[in-house]
Write a protein that holds these residues in place. Structure first.
Motif, short mmCIF file in Angstrom:
data_model
loop_
_atom_site.label_atom_id
_atom_site.label_comp_id
_atom_site.label_asym_id
_atom_site.label_seq_id
_atom_site.Cartn_x
_atom_site.Cartn_y
_atom_site.Cartn_z
N GLY A 156 0.69 -1.17 -0.09
CA GLY A 156 -0.05 -0.06 -0.15
C GLY A 156 0.70 1.33 -0.17
O GLY A 156 0.35 2.38 -0.72
N HIS A 157 1.88 1.03 0.78
CA HIS A 157 2.65 2.42 0.68
C HIS A 157 3.49 2.78 -0.46
O HIS A 157 4.01 3.54 -0.78
CB HIS A 157 3.68 2.16 2.13
CG HIS A 157 3.15 2.77 3.38
ND1 HIS A 157 3.12 4.04 3.92
CD2 HIS A 157 2.36 1.87 4.09
CE1 HIS A 157 2.54 3.80 4.79
NE2 HIS A 157 2.10 3.11 5.29
N ALA A 158 4.04 1.37 -1.03
CA ALA A 158 4.97 1.31 -2.05
C ALA A 158 4.21 1.54 -3.61
O ALA A 158 4.73 2.58 -4.25
CB ALA A 158 5.68 0.08 -2.49
N TRP A 159 2.78 1.08 -3.70
CA TRP A 159 2.49 1.00 -5.03
C TRP A 159 1.10 1.32 -4.80
O TRP A 159 0.14 1.65 -5.92
CB TRP A 159 2.45 -0.48 -5.52
CG TRP A 159 3.64 -0.63 -5.84
CD1 TRP A 159 4.53 -0.20 -6.97
CD2 TRP A 159 4.67 -1.86 -5.31
NE1 TRP A 159 5.82 -0.83 -6.83
CE2 TRP A 159 5.67 -1.94 -6.01
CE3 TRP A 159 4.32 -2.81 -4.46
CZ2 TRP A 159 6.76 -2.79 -5.65
CZ3 TRP A 159 5.09 -3.71 -4.00
CH2 TRP A 159 6.47 -3.68 -4.78
N GLY A 160 0.25 1.87 -3.75
CA GLY A 160 -1.01 2.24 -3.73
C GLY A 160 -1.65 1.31 -2.97
O GLY A 160 -1.69 0.26 -3.14
N TRP A 161 -2.81 1.82 -2.06
CA TRP A 161 -3.47 0.97 -1.46
C TRP A 161 -4.46 0.26 -2.07
O TRP A 161 -5.19 -0.83 -1.82
CB TRP A 161 -4.40 1.85 -0.22
CG TRP A 161 -5.16 3.15 -0.78
CD1 TRP A 161 -4.48 4.46 -0.86
CD2 TRP A 161 -6.39 3.04 -1.31
NE1 TRP A 161 -5.57 5.13 -1.55
CE2 TRP A 161 -6.88 4.59 -1.64
CE3 TRP A 161 -7.41 2.35 -1.53
CZ2 TRP A 161 -8.00 4.88 -2.13
CZ3 TRP A 161 -8.79 2.65 -2.04
CH2 TRP A 161 -8.87 3.81 -2.25
N GLN A 162 -4.76 0.84 -3.38
CA GLN A 162 -5.79 0.03 -4.19
C GLN A 162 -5.40 -1.28 -4.61
O GLN A 162 -5.99 -2.40 -4.89
CB GLN A 162 -6.16 0.87 -5.49
CG GLN A 162 -7.01 2.15 -5.32
CD GLN A 162 -5.97 3.23 -5.15
OE1 GLN A 162 -4.88 3.10 -4.69
NE2 GLN A 162 -6.33 4.69 -5.04
N ILE A 163 -3.85 -1.27 -4.87
CA ILE A 163 -3.21 -2.45 -5.05
C ILE A 163 -3.37 -3.50 -4.12
O ILE A 163 -3.53 -4.94 -4.09
CB ILE A 163 -1.81 -2.50 -5.47
CG1 ILE A 163 -1.57 -1.34 -6.57
CG2 ILE A 163 -1.10 -3.88 -5.72
CD1 ILE A 163 -2.28 -1.84 -7.72
N THR A 164 -3.31 -3.06 -2.80
CA THR A 164 -3.61 -4.15 -1.68
C THR A 164 -5.00 -4.70 -1.71
O THR A 164 -4.83 -6.08 -1.51
CB THR A 164 -3.41 -3.38 -0.40
OG1 THR A 164 -2.24 -2.68 -0.37
CG2 THR A 164 -3.89 -4.25 0.77
N PHE A 165 -6.03 -4.03 -2.03
CA PHE A 165 -7.21 -4.51 -1.99
C PHE A 165 -7.49 -5.29 -3.26
O PHE A 165 -8.22 -6.39 -3.23
CB PHE A 165 -8.40 -3.47 -2.04
CG PHE A 165 -8.64 -2.96 -0.57
CD1 PHE A 165 -9.03 -3.50 0.42
CD2 PHE A 165 -8.24 -1.54 -0.44
CE1 PHE A 165 -9.45 -3.00 1.51
CE2 PHE A 165 -8.26 -1.13 0.46
CZ PHE A 165 -9.03 -1.41 1.74
N GLY A 166 -6.64 -5.13 -4.41
CA GLY A 166 -6.58 -6.06 -5.49
C GLY A 166 -6.17 -7.46 -5.25
O GLY A 166 -6.34 -8.31 -5.68
N ILE A 167 -5.07 -7.37 -4.38
CA ILE A 167 -4.48 -8.83 -4.11
C ILE A 167 -5.48 -9.44 -3.08
O ILE A 167 -5.49 -10.92 -3.14
CB ILE A 167 -2.92 -8.47 -3.43
CG1 ILE A 167 -2.22 -8.05 -4.31
CG2 ILE A 167 -2.63 -9.63 -2.70
CD1 ILE A 167 -0.68 -7.53 -3.61
N VAL A 168 -6.07 -8.88 -2.14
CA VAL A 168 -7.26 -9.41 -1.34
C VAL A 168 -8.26 -10.21 -2.20
O VAL A 168 -8.79 -11.25 -1.86
CB VAL A 168 -7.76 -8.48 -0.38
CG1 VAL A 168 -8.93 -9.29 0.35
CG2 VAL A 168 -6.87 -8.08 0.62
N THR A 169 -8.60 -9.42 -3.27
CA THR A 169 -9.45 -10.14 -4.25
C THR A 169 -9.17 -11.39 -4.77
O THR A 169 -9.86 -12.42 -4.98
CB THR A 169 -9.66 -9.15 -5.32
OG1 THR A 169 -10.24 -7.67 -4.88
CG2 THR A 169 -10.55 -9.59 -6.46
N ALA A 170 -7.80 -11.38 -5.17
CA ALA A 170 -7.22 -12.78 -5.92
C ALA A 170 -7.33 -13.74 -4.74
O ALA A 170 -7.61 -14.83 -5.07
CB ALA A 170 -5.89 -12.50 -6.15
N LEU A 171 -6.97 -13.36 -3.45
CA LEU A 171 -6.99 -14.32 -2.36
C LEU A 171 -8.32 -14.78 -2.06
O LEU A 171 -8.68 -16.03 -1.88
CB LEU A 171 -6.45 -13.71 -1.09
CG LEU A 171 -4.87 -13.55 -1.06
CD1 LEU A 171 -4.67 -12.62 0.22
CD2 LEU A 171 -4.17 -14.88 -0.90
N GLY A 172 -9.43 -13.87 -2.41
CA GLY A 172 -10.74 -14.47 -2.15
C GLY A 172 -11.33 -15.36 -3.20
O GLY A 172 -11.90 -16.55 -2.85
#
Length: 392
Positions: A156-172
């Motif tokens: 989130g700090h390096a590439w943006g918090w939106q990417i963090t939620f994108g990875i959570v989507t993949a885990l889902g």
């Protein structure tokens, strides 16, 4: 059921809980980034925590009641798919309003999923291993704090918090697949009328457990919601270093959950009382140790250990106490956890808004947890009185 089958059930539930836990808790690590990106204050960004927690507290019991007639497998898969969709929304958010809406939608499945997952873990385990099975599922939540939150914070700090939620989507998506493959379709469940299920809350022991959850865990989020900001402002940690400190917190929480699972098979309430006492002490000390990097790191480890040791203990107690309606009771207890999160986050923010130094949120947390400690002692005394009456 074979040991191999039960193992895969626990793995599917573990990864699912890890995914939901990462989504819930990573928000604390990326709160400062979201605040800057959306041009809002830290206390306002903290409403993302409060909103999620209130969504769980209010929505989960309703979802549990409305879905009580569905098979456990269909229910778990459906809830996980809904969770995944809401995280797609979070990843695509461009405003605070859209993001908090996505977070609230995500929160609606939280309590029901956790409750059904812990009940299934307990039902499919040997009688003397039920506490350990619940702790194994709960360990997915604490692994989220070990791996999910630090990595999500770094990303989130390096590439943006939106990417963090994108990875959570993949885990889902992965979790949905595992649930489809490994959760049996024939898991027994007893459908009861709403009136019958609500009757379990006439039991004073059930109410006491819920009060312990609300206050005992409420103090955790008064502090943890603002932990990244505290570590940056007072201890002087960089964004990268904060990731490592959150990793230390996660290790402590993981070990605390596993350790509590062993006690959950034996001395439940005494273990809970000791844990809450230690948590109160740790939160009090953190008010001052947060100003030193080494002391803050040590305190964060113990904080994680004691905070998350409470979860499997309380969840095991509620399932064993509310035998007539374990799923609804477990759901309401999860709601109580998240009501605690909301109250704690709000009171922590209120402490800051009142003009106190941000480190004072730890003392606020200690006071809240102390109230929960009092209720846990009363829970023990009341339980012993009931046992004496039953033995007469």
């Amino acid at each position: 059921m074979t040991k191999a089958n039960h193992k895969w059930i626990l793995i599917a539930l573990f990864i699912s809980v890890f995914t939901i836990g990462t989504s819930e808790y990573v928000i604390m690590g990326i709160l400062p980034v979201i605040a800057i990106d959306l041009s809002i204050t830290i206390p306002t960004a903290g409403l993302l925590v409060t909103g999620y927690a209130l969504g769980v507290a209010i929505g989960s019991p309703l979802v549990t009641v409305l879905t009580s007639q569905y098979s456990r497998k269909k229910l778990l898969v459906g809830l996980m798919l809904f969770f995944t969709f809401s995280n797609v929304m979070a990843a695509l958010s461009i405003s605070f309003g859209f993001l908090i809406t996505a977070r609230i939608l995500s929160s609606l499945i939280h309590g029901t999923f956790f409750a059904v997952a812990t009940v299934i873990a307990s039902q499919t385990a040997a009688k003397d291993k039920q506490g350990s099975a619940i702790a194994t599922v709960a360990a997915g939540l604490t692994l989220a704090t070990v791996l999910g939150v630090p990595l999500g914070t770094f990303i989130g700090h390096a590439w943006g918090w939106q990417i963090t939620f994108g990875i959570v989507t993949a885990l889902g998506i992965l979790a949905s697949l595992l649930l489809t493959l490994h959760i049996p379709s024939n898991i027994p469940f007893q459908y009861q009328s709403l009136k019958s299920e609500l009757g379990t809350f006439k039991n004073p022991q059930v109410i006491l457990v819920l009060l312990v959850t609300i206050f005992g865990f409420g103090g955790v989020f008064a502090s943890y919601t603002y932990i990244a900001s505290q570590l940056e402002i007072f201890a002087g940690f960089s964004a990268e270093a904060i990731t490592m400190v959150l990793f230390i917190f996660g290790i402590g929480s993981f070990l605390g959950t596993i350790t509590a699972g062993k006690f959950a098979n034996r001395s439940l309430i005494p273990a809970l009382i000791i844990t809450l006492l230690l948590l109160t002490i740790v939160l009090t000390l953190f008010t001052w140790t947060v100003h030193d990097k080494i002391l803050a790191s040590v305190t964060v480890f113990i904080f994680g250990f004691t905070a998350f040791a409470t979860a499997p203990l309380l969840q095991t107690i509620i399932i064993q106490t509310a035998k007539e309606a374990p799923t609804l009771a477990a759901t309401v207890n999860i709601s109580a956890f998240n009501l605690a999160n909301a109250v704690g986050a709000y009171l922590g923010g209120a402490t800051i808004r009142a003009g106190f130094e941000m480190s004072s949120v730890n003392l606020t947390g200690a006071i809240i947890t102390m109230i929960g400690l009092g209720f846990s002692i009363f829970l023990l005394i009341h339980g012993r009185k009931l046992k004496k009456q039953q033995n007469k």
